[in-house]
Design a protein around this motif. Structure first.
Motif, PDB file in Angstrom:
ATOM      1  N   THR A 517      38.639  10.951  -0.329  1.00 46.22           N
ATOM      2  CA  THR A 517      37.642  10.512   0.657  1.00 46.22           C
ATOM      3  C   THR A 517      38.234  10.676   2.051  1.00 46.22           C
ATOM      4  O   THR A 517      38.923   9.777   2.547  1.00 46.22           O
ATOM      5  N   PRO A 518      37.990  11.818   2.695  1.00 43.46           N
ATOM      6  CA  PRO A 518      38.547  12.030   4.034  1.00 43.46           C
ATOM      7  C   PRO A 518      38.102  10.945   5.009  1.00 43.46           C
ATOM      8  O   PRO A 518      36.962  10.471   4.948  1.00 43.46           O
ATOM      9  N   SER A 519      39.020  10.533   5.862  1.00 38.65           N
ATOM     10  CA  SER A 519      38.726   9.483   6.841  1.00 38.65           C
ATOM     11  C   SER A 519      39.003  10.003   8.240  1.00 38.65           C
ATOM     12  O   SER A 519      39.939  10.770   8.461  1.00 38.65           O
ATOM     13  N   PRO A 523      44.340   4.450  14.156  1.00 42.24           N
ATOM     14  CA  PRO A 523      45.373   4.925  13.234  1.00 42.24           C
ATOM     15  C   PRO A 523      44.897   4.906  11.784  1.00 42.24           C
ATOM     16  O   PRO A 523      43.914   4.247  11.442  1.00 42.24           O
ATOM     17  N   LEU A 524      45.657   5.628  10.945  1.00 41.01           N
ATOM     18  CA  LEU A 524      45.276   5.784   9.542  1.00 41.01           C
ATOM     19  C   LEU A 524      46.517   5.851   8.664  1.00 41.01           C
ATOM     20  O   LEU A 524      47.493   6.521   9.012  1.00 41.01           O
ATOM     21  N   ILE A 525      46.469   5.149   7.536  1.00 42.39           N
ATOM     22  CA  ILE A 525      47.526   5.246   6.526  1.00 42.39           C
ATOM     23  C   ILE A 525      46.892   5.779   5.253  1.00 42.39           C
ATOM     24  O   ILE A 525      45.970   5.177   4.703  1.00 42.39           O
ATOM     25  N   GLN A 533      44.340   7.278  -5.033  1.00 43.55           N
ATOM     26  CA  GLN A 533      44.394   7.489  -3.597  1.00 43.55           C
ATOM     27  C   GLN A 533      43.611   6.386  -2.905  1.00 43.55           C
ATOM     28  O   GLN A 533      42.583   5.936  -3.408  1.00 43.55           O
ATOM     29  N   HIS A 534      44.116   5.959  -1.760  1.00 44.38           N
ATOM     30  CA  HIS A 534      43.309   5.099  -0.896  1.00 44.38           C
ATOM     31  C   HIS A 534      43.844   5.204   0.520  1.00 44.38           C
ATOM     32  O   HIS A 534      44.959   5.704   0.750  1.00 44.38           O
ATOM     33  N   SER A 535      43.025   4.773   1.467  1.00 48.63           N
ATOM     34  CA  SER A 535      43.442   4.811   2.859  1.00 48.63           C
ATOM     35  C   SER A 535      43.276   3.438   3.482  1.00 48.63           C
ATOM     36  O   SER A 535      42.464   2.622   3.031  1.00 48.63           O
ATOM     37  N   ILE A 536      44.076   3.193   4.498  1.00 56.12           N
ATOM     38  CA  ILE A 536      44.055   1.929   5.229  1.00 56.12           C
ATOM     39  C   ILE A 536      43.847   2.264   6.697  1.00 56.12           C
ATOM     40  O   ILE A 536      44.502   3.173   7.234  1.00 56.12           O
TER      41      ILE A 536
END
Length: 934
Positions: A517-519, A523-525, A533-536
């Motif tokens: 899931t592109p974000s 800022p991005l982690i 996969q996951h993003s913060i």
């Protein structure tokens, strides 16, 4: 080392093989080390020593992630892996029991007894016709052949036997070509029975003493095709062999029991156990305070807190990508996350990969302090600075005066291991700070690559500034990520300006999957593993910079006029140029109006001069310097890309050559970098302003300066100009601008279309050429390797020639190996090192102070001087003749080249006339065609 305690660096419970039955007279007659006046070492003794060392290495140095990887790759239990490793170490040199090796000293005075021992033992010395024709018969190949045949006699199938035997075959750094093995197989199969009995005895005795038979039986039934596991085993055998081959640790005279010999040998080898981090409680702020000596009231920033939380979720090999603007503490965030993950996974340590030597040096003292603060109280951590100039780093050299085994004050238990600071061994240390090249060389077909792999496989790897890699180097980075993931190493990557396509490519290289899931958050982690996969999205920082951007004409006259107008009331201006020649030109043009206020910085100065210049700049333009005190009233700094990343300086106004948007944003990071009182900046420069040059024309379409286009390519520069804003806000605009510039589809003005299409064609050709070049010495994906030789392909012999670290670093950077010189005034018979009043006459041996100053005076010749073979031969041939012979006698100067200068600071080298000065650095004045090219 004085004051060093004799505390052993391994547990007494380590089980070392000691139950070796007596060897026959014939086998004991074989020698392994010709030795010195004290004696020589027999082959059985060296093999027993190496087996004993392997037991200690496995039990004390090998980290849990490597053990897990080996048990999975070999389908064995941990104890079985241990036994297999010890056995392979114990037979690695069995091929020294060949006529070519044993009789090589027959004609050398003082060693006749080694041959007499063989005949006295009843061993025939008849050398067969085929063996006589060989100038060399490498004992590593002989070992591999003997082990292969022995394993097949034990019932192994050929592929499995060949894979296991390749460990011994490659223990000198590279697997042998098939035709060489076949030739030696023919020779050894025709050996007299007496010699073949020795071969069998060595292999049988080691198998019995180590009790490896049950492990071998298990391997017979396994489908063994994991080249990565064999690569790690080979690296571990190399470590054991090198330790056992050190006569200071394992002397030629054998006394005491075998167990005592191994214990004393390991006491003399300061090999440290895996890094042991202090326990972490649940308070994130306290973690940062204790790790980085922050005051009690200091609170972690949102990015820093989020990185620790992300690290706590890591339960398997994981890639963490942190994207955030400069100045938010990404370095501390990465180290804190590494601490959390290392404690959870029992990692061997960390490698902090910086883009340049300068940035590595800048990180060193911060990392030393972090290591002292975070290492468990009773443990010792070894630390290494991984680049070719580490001997010139005083903070690193201070660590080398400590001894492992000493009693340390609390928080002072970080040392530079003497043994692990040796050539190719530094990466074995717990904590390594170095250049990114040293990690990217994992993907290089290079001699002793297995040692690099085993050194990094158990570590957490931190990559800084990952945005700065071109297509060629990105290929090496992605292959490196594949191998690190295959080994189970967790990777942390940081960037201020990462295009989404690059983020996706990095995740795919590590996990084999696209970003789910592109974000577009910033800022991005991004946290990615093989299973999830996951993003913060941490809370963004408030806007901390709002700068206007303006394109100005690319001429010295306009530059001078702008400077005079902007600096009417003083101030600090930073001018960043894309090439040394442009920087020198801009500096010279400004001298007429600012004779005492302009300063030049680039990579073409001697190392110590560059370091002094940078230290002075940090003092004058750093956060603690104020106008009216140490911050100058008026100063112009003209620099190249060295100012993009490695200089923590704060300018009032920025003038920069056009560059890709991500690099422009990096350069803008030097503008109004620190919060300052209003009085620190003149009124006219209190609003941040950026001026962009190196564009010859903007209408009807942009016409780029040829130097900028040659370095970066037309397409990305045109795209940058297309999206160049009138106003830049940080951090708000960072991600949108980078995303826009690197978007695959662009809408361009009609007047640009023809030039844009040309740029796209050239960019495609440039990328395809880079991909093609990168394959030349890049190893395959781990999934494509089933044999050790697959890591070297058809370039096994060529790989041997790539042993030099400088050449390897150039290879992964798509750079031409640079020739370093040391400018001196005079000739090899009488000269003065630059920056001193010394006169060295008659080519004497140098003392340490003289050698250190000279070694700190290296400068790289411009690549165009040595690009072509005929120029290289002319230039280097001249330099070799002009270098004082005494330099080769000092370890700091061995292999260095002198550049003797006349009283004008000039020299003729081949068809080139060059000049060095402390004002301008290295210059090419002419190329032999009468043209001034500076």
């Amino acid at each position: 080392m004085e004051g060093r305690h004799e505390t052993p660096q391994f547990e007494h419970s380590v089980r070392t093989p000691t139950n070796f039955p007596p060897f026959s007279k014939q086998t004991r007659a074989m020698w392994a080390k010709s030795g010195d006046e004290s004696g020589n070492l027999s082959l059985p003794q060296h093999l027993m020593d190496t087996a004993g060392v392997a037991a200690v290495v496995y039990d004390t140095w090998v980290a849990e992630p490597i053990k897990r990887r080996l048990t999975e790759g070999l389908s064995l239990s941990d104890d079985q892996v241990r036994d297999l490793y010890i056995w392979l170490a114990g037979v690695h040199d069995c091929g020294k029991a060949c006529l070519k090796f044993q009789t090589q000293l027959e004609q050398k005075g003082g060693f006749e007894h080694l041959v007499f021992n063989l005949t006295d033992a009843g061993l025939p010395l008849r050398v067969g016709g085929l063996e006589k024709t060989l100038t060399k018969m490498p004992h590593g190949i002989c070992s591999g052949v003997l082990i292969l045949n022995w394993l097949m006699e034990q019932g192994f199938d050929y592929p499995t036997a060949e894979l296991l035997s390749s460990v011994a075959d490659a223990h000198h750094g590279v697997p042998s070509p098939v035709e060489d093995r076949d030739r030696i197989e023919t020779i050894l199969s025709a050996y007299p029975n007496e010699w073949q009995e020795v071969h069998r005895e060595l292999l049988n005795t080691m198998a019995e003493a180590i009790d490896v038979q049950s492990t071998l039986e298990t391997l017979k039934t396994n489908s063994l095709n994991d080249a990565a596991a064999i690569q790690l085993l080979t690296g571990l055998v190399v470590i054991a062999d090198w330790i056992a081959s050190n006569p200071e640790a394992f002397p030629m005279v054998v006394t005491g029991t075998q167990e005592e010999r191994v214990q004393l040998g390991m006491q003399a080898t300061d090999l440290t156990a895996p890094w042991s981090g202090r326990a972490i409680d649940g308070d994130v702020d306290k973690l940062y305070q204790s790790s980085f000596d922050w005051p009690d009231h200091y609170r972690a920033r949102s990015v820093q807190a989020a990185m620790v939380e992300a690290a706590k979720t890591v339960t398997e090999p994981t890639l963490i990508i942190l994207e955030a603007e400069t100045g938010v503490g990404k370095t501390e965030a990465a180290l804190a996350a590494a601490h959390v993950i290392a404690n959870a996974t029992d990692a061997q340590g960390i490698y902090f990969a910086a883009p340049t030597m300068a940035t590595a040096n800048g990180l060193l003292e911060r990392t030393i302090a972090w290591t002292k603060n975070t290492t468990e109280a009773e443990a010792v951590a070894s630390l290494y600075l991984a680049h070719s100039k580490n001997q010139l780093s005083q903070p690193y050299q201070r660590l080398r005066f400590k001894g492992i085994g000493e009693d340390y004050p609390t928080g002072d238990n970080v040392v530079a291991s003497s043994w692990m600071s040796g050539r190719r061994r530094g990466l074995l240390s717990n904590v390594v700070v170095g250049t990114v090249d040293q990690v990217l060389m994992m993907a290089l077909r290079q001699r002793y690559s297995m040692l690099r792999h085993v050194a990094l496989a158990g570590k957490i790897i931190i990559f800084d500034e990952v945005h700065a890699y071109d297509t060629y180097t990105s290929d090496y980075l992605e292959t490196t990520l594949e191998w690190l993931a295959h080994y189970g190493a967790t990777v942390i990557m940081m960037s201020a300006t990462l295009p989404p396509d690059r983020r996706n490519a990095l995740v795919k290289a590590y996990t084999g999957q696209e970003v789910a899931t592109p974000s577009h958050s910033y800022p991005l982690i991004t946290v990615a593993s093989g299973s999830s996969q996951h993003s913060i999205a941490p809370e963004p920082s408030p806007t901390n910079l709002e700068a206007t951007l303006e394109v100005i004409e690319d001429s010295d006259e306009v530059l001078l006029r702008e400077m005079e107008a902007l600096l009417n009331d003083g101030g600090v201006a930073l001018i960043i140029c894309n090439t040394i020649a442009r920087a020198q030109e801009a500096y010279t043009a400004l001298l007429q109006s600012f004779p005492d206020e302009v300063e030049l910085h680039h990579a073409g100065f001697m190392a110590w001069e560059r370091s002094e210049k940078e230290d002075r700049l940090r003092t004058e333009l750093g956060p603690g310097a104020h106008r009216g005190e140490s911050r100058p009233h008026l100063k112009i700094v003209v620099a190249t890309q060295v100012a993009e990343q490695s200089l923590d300086i704060d300018a009032d106004v920025l003038i920069t050559d056009i560059a890709p948007m991500d690099l422009l944003i990096q350069r803008i990071g030097r503008l109004h970098r620190h919060d300052r009182p209003l009085t620190d900046r003149p009124a006219a420069l209190r609003e941040p302003r950026v001026f962009v040059r190196s564009i010859d024309s903007l209408t009807p379409h942009p016409v780029l300066n040829s130097g900028a286009e040659a370095i970066y390519g037309a397409k990305v520069l045109l795209s940058t100009i297309l999206h160049l804003p009138d106003t830049f806000k940080r951090p708000d605009d960072v991600a949108p601008l980078v995303r826009a510039v690197y978007a695959p589809e662009q809408e361009v003005p009609a007047e640009w279309v023809e030039e844009w299409e040309k740029a796209e064609v050239l960019n495609q050709a440039r990328q395809e050429a880079a991909h093609s070049r990168s394959k030349s010495f890049r190893i395959k994906s781990p999934n494509e390797c089933s044999r050790l030789s697959d890591l070297f392909g058809d370039l096994q012999r060529a790989a041997v020639r790539l042993g030099d670290e400088e050449i390897g670093a150039a290879q992964v950077r798509d750079a031409e190996p640079a020739v370093e010189v040391i400018p001196i005034l005079g000739s090899e018979e009488e000269y003065a090192p630059l920056g001193t009043d010394w006169v060295i006459t008659g080519n004497p041996e140098l003392n340490y102070r003289q050698a250190l100053h000279l070694a700190s005076s290296t400068v790289r010749l411009p690549a165009r001087m040595t690009r072509y073979d005929h120029d290289f031969n002319d230039v280097v041939g001249s330099l070799e003749q002009l270098t004082p012979t005494a330099w080769n006698k000092h370890y700091l100067l061995k292999g260095q080249l002198a550049l003797p200068l006349n009283e004008d600071g000039e020299a003729e080298l081949g068809r080139f006339r060059v000049r060095y000065s402390s004002e301008l650095g290295i210059e090419i004045l002419s190329d032999g065609q009468g043209d001034n090219v500076s």
